[in-house]
Design a protein around this motif. Structure first.
Motif, PDB file in Angstrom:
ATOM      1  N   PRO A  86     -19.148   1.491   5.355  1.00  0.00           N
ATOM      2  CA  PRO A  86     -19.042   2.411   4.434  1.00  0.00           C
ATOM      3  C   PRO A  86     -18.004   3.741   4.483  1.00  0.00           C
ATOM      4  O   PRO A  86     -17.504   4.270   3.717  1.00  0.00           O
ATOM      5  CB  PRO A  86     -20.405   3.122   4.018  1.00  0.00           C
ATOM      6  N   GLN A  87     -17.880   3.936   6.074  1.00  0.00           N
ATOM      7  CA  GLN A  87     -16.729   5.083   6.435  1.00  0.00           C
ATOM      8  C   GLN A  87     -15.500   4.506   6.131  1.00  0.00           C
ATOM      9  O   GLN A  87     -14.499   5.497   6.310  1.00  0.00           O
ATOM     10  CB  GLN A  87     -17.283   5.602   7.801  1.00  0.00           C
ATOM     11  N   TRP A  88     -15.156   3.123   5.937  1.00  0.00           N
ATOM     12  CA  TRP A  88     -13.696   2.829   6.000  1.00  0.00           C
ATOM     13  C   TRP A  88     -13.287   2.677   4.510  1.00  0.00           C
ATOM     14  O   TRP A  88     -14.185   2.293   3.520  1.00  0.00           O
ATOM     15  CB  TRP A  88     -13.764   1.328   6.657  1.00  0.00           C
ATOM     16  N   ARG A  89     -11.969   3.108   4.268  1.00  0.00           N
ATOM     17  CA  ARG A  89     -11.398   3.108   2.971  1.00  0.00           C
ATOM     18  C   ARG A  89     -10.077   2.298   2.977  1.00  0.00           C
ATOM     19  O   ARG A  89      -9.526   2.504   3.629  1.00  0.00           O
ATOM     20  CB  ARG A  89     -10.864   4.499   2.400  1.00  0.00           C
ATOM     21  N   LEU A  90     -10.397   1.275   2.085  1.00  0.00           N
ATOM     22  CA  LEU A  90      -9.203   0.198   1.963  1.00  0.00           C
ATOM     23  C   LEU A  90      -8.451   0.741   0.820  1.00  0.00           C
ATOM     24  O   LEU A  90      -8.905   0.790  -0.375  1.00  0.00           O
ATOM     25  CB  LEU A  90      -9.674  -1.017   1.853  1.00  0.00           C
ATOM     26  N   HIS A  91      -6.938   0.868   1.270  1.00  0.00           N
ATOM     27  CA  HIS A  91      -6.078   1.184   0.112  1.00  0.00           C
ATOM     28  C   HIS A  91      -4.991  -0.187  -0.074  1.00  0.00           C
ATOM     29  O   HIS A  91      -4.547  -0.419   1.116  1.00  0.00           O
ATOM     30  CB  HIS A  91      -5.027   2.295   0.346  1.00  0.00           C
ATOM     31  N   VAL A  92      -4.900  -0.628  -1.111  1.00  0.00           N
ATOM     32  CA  VAL A  92      -3.976  -1.930  -1.151  1.00  0.00           C
ATOM     33  C   VAL A  92      -2.651  -1.384  -1.983  1.00  0.00           C
ATOM     34  O   VAL A  92      -2.711  -1.027  -2.996  1.00  0.00           O
ATOM     35  CB  VAL A  92      -4.757  -2.981  -1.897  1.00  0.00           C
ATOM     36  N   ALA A  93      -1.689  -2.143  -1.352  1.00  0.00           N
ATOM     37  CA  ALA A  93      -0.353  -2.025  -1.822  1.00  0.00           C
ATOM     38  C   ALA A  93      -0.007  -3.642  -1.896  1.00  0.00           C
ATOM     39  O   ALA A  93      -0.120  -4.182  -0.961  1.00  0.00           O
ATOM     40  CB  ALA A  93       0.601  -1.262  -1.171  1.00  0.00           C
ATOM     41  N   SER A  94       0.754  -4.023  -3.087  1.00  0.00           N
ATOM     42  CA  SER A  94       0.831  -5.574  -3.081  1.00  0.00           C
ATOM     43  C   SER A  94       2.191  -5.892  -2.924  1.00  0.00           C
ATOM     44  O   SER A  94       2.812  -7.057  -2.988  1.00  0.00           O
ATOM     45  CB  SER A  94       0.421  -5.944  -4.787  1.00  0.00           C
ATOM     46  N   ASP A  95       3.272  -4.828  -2.366  1.00  0.00           N
ATOM     47  CA  ASP A  95       4.512  -5.178  -2.094  1.00  0.00           C
ATOM     48  C   ASP A  95       5.017  -3.771  -1.402  1.00  0.00           C
ATOM     49  O   ASP A  95       4.376  -2.950  -1.108  1.00  0.00           O
ATOM     50  CB  ASP A  95       5.294  -5.668  -3.227  1.00  0.00           C
ATOM     51  N   GLY A  96       6.165  -4.204  -0.754  1.00  0.00           N
ATOM     52  CA  GLY A  96       6.702  -3.042  -0.026  1.00  0.00           C
ATOM     53  C   GLY A  96       7.080  -1.910  -0.647  1.00  0.00           C
ATOM     54  O   GLY A  96       6.913  -0.611  -0.137  1.00  0.00           O
ATOM     55  N   ALA A  97       7.550  -1.990  -1.826  1.00  0.00           N
ATOM     56  CA  ALA A  97       7.917  -0.658  -2.642  1.00  0.00           C
ATOM     57  C   ALA A  97       6.482   0.186  -3.027  1.00  0.00           C
ATOM     58  O   ALA A  97       6.680   1.413  -2.531  1.00  0.00           O
ATOM     59  CB  ALA A  97       8.645  -0.971  -3.822  1.00  0.00           C
ATOM     60  N   SER A  98       5.544  -0.361  -3.121  1.00  0.00           N
ATOM     61  CA  SER A  98       4.319   0.110  -3.618  1.00  0.00           C
ATOM     62  C   SER A  98       3.618   0.777  -2.299  1.00  0.00           C
ATOM     63  O   SER A  98       2.985   1.860  -2.099  1.00  0.00           O
ATOM     64  CB  SER A  98       3.186  -0.719  -4.335  1.00  0.00           C
ATOM     65  N   ALA A  99       4.005   0.134  -0.986  1.00  0.00           N
ATOM     66  CA  ALA A  99       3.431   0.676   0.217  1.00  0.00           C
ATOM     67  C   ALA A  99       4.277   1.874   0.506  1.00  0.00           C
ATOM     68  O   ALA A  99       3.455   2.872   0.824  1.00  0.00           O
ATOM     69  CB  ALA A  99       3.640  -0.245   1.145  1.00  0.00           C
ATOM     70  N   LEU A 100       5.450   1.839   0.301  1.00  0.00           N
ATOM     71  CA  LEU A 100       6.336   3.348   0.699  1.00  0.00           C
ATOM     72  C   LEU A 100       5.812   4.443  -0.170  1.00  0.00           C
ATOM     73  O   LEU A 100       5.922   5.498   0.144  1.00  0.00           O
ATOM     74  CB  LEU A 100       7.792   2.951   0.430  1.00  0.00           C
ATOM     75  N   GLU A 101       5.587   3.760  -1.563  1.00  0.00           N
ATOM     76  CA  GLU A 101       5.066   4.846  -2.553  1.00  0.00           C
ATOM     77  C   GLU A 101       3.823   5.569  -1.969  1.00  0.00           C
ATOM     78  O   GLU A 101       3.399   6.728  -2.178  1.00  0.00           O
ATOM     79  CB  GLU A 101       5.036   4.511  -3.964  1.00  0.00           C
ATOM     80  N   ALA A 102       2.961   4.662  -1.739  1.00  0.00           N
ATOM     81  CA  ALA A 102       1.525   5.019  -1.110  1.00  0.00           C
ATOM     82  C   ALA A 102       1.596   6.027   0.088  1.00  0.00           C
ATOM     83  O   ALA A 102       0.746   6.958   0.013  1.00  0.00           O
ATOM     84  CB  ALA A 102       0.631   3.962  -0.881  1.00  0.00           C
ATOM     85  N   LEU A 103       2.518   5.729   0.928  1.00  0.00           N
ATOM     86  CA  LEU A 103       2.796   6.673   2.048  1.00  0.00           C
ATOM     87  C   LEU A 103       3.249   7.932   1.795  1.00  0.00           C
ATOM     88  O   LEU A 103       3.231   8.890   2.707  1.00  0.00           O
ATOM     89  CB  LEU A 103       3.573   5.838   3.103  1.00  0.00           C
ATOM     90  N   ARG A 104       3.779   8.259   0.443  1.00  0.00           N
ATOM     91  CA  ARG A 104       4.002   9.615   0.074  1.00  0.00           C
ATOM     92  C   ARG A 104       2.926  10.573   0.256  1.00  0.00           C
ATOM     93  O   ARG A 104       3.200  11.730   0.351  1.00  0.00           O
ATOM     94  CB  ARG A 104       4.677   9.599  -1.158  1.00  0.00           C
TER      95      ARG A 104
END
Length: 136
Positions: free
Chosen positions: A37-55
């Motif tokens: 329960p203390q782990w939070r999974l954030h999913v990005a389906s491609d490289g562009a959305s991963a880079l956006e999430a890392l903002r």
């Protein structure tokens, strides 16, 4: 939404960015994360959305599929490093791939990945490794 990593200890929230385009792999990882329960999974389906999430997201760990629809894991890691202070990602990066040849694993490590997990994943092994990397 900036999520800082300010807590320590086994009950602290840990954020993991999982970059994966295959829905079944995402579902499996989501199910695995339900056990912690203390782990939070954030999913990005491609490289562009991963880079956006890392903002806004500062994950404690990144899991990166090596074959994405818009890039490959090597290029994505290089893009992450180019945007990071000091040229290092903000968190350890694990490559995930069905490719299991020694030269592919060595190339991923040379690119800068901290570990390499093969697919299909062994749930028990991945859970053990997640505990090790997240120190939970």
């Amino acid at each position: 939404m900036n999520i800082p990593n300010t807590q320590d200890g086994p009950t602290a929230e840990r954020h993991v960015l999982y970059v994966e385009d295959q829905p079944l792999n995402v579902m499996l990882m989501e199910e695995l994360f339900r056990s912690e329960p203390q782990w939070r999974l954030h999913v990005a389906s491609d490289g562009a959305s991963a880079l956006e999430a890392l903002r806004t997201l500062r994950p404690d760990l990144m899991l990166i599929d090596m074959h994405l629809p818009d890039t490959d894991g090597h290029r994505l890691l290089q893009a992450i490093m180019a945007r990071s202070e000091g040229g290092r990602p903000c968190a350890p990066c694990i490559a995930l791939s069905a490719d299991a040849m020694p030269e592919q694993i060595a190339e991923a490590r040379q690119t800068g990945f901290d570990d390499y997990w093969t697919k299909p994943i062994d749930v028990a092994v991945v859970l053990t490794q997640l505990h090790r990397w997240l120190k939970a």
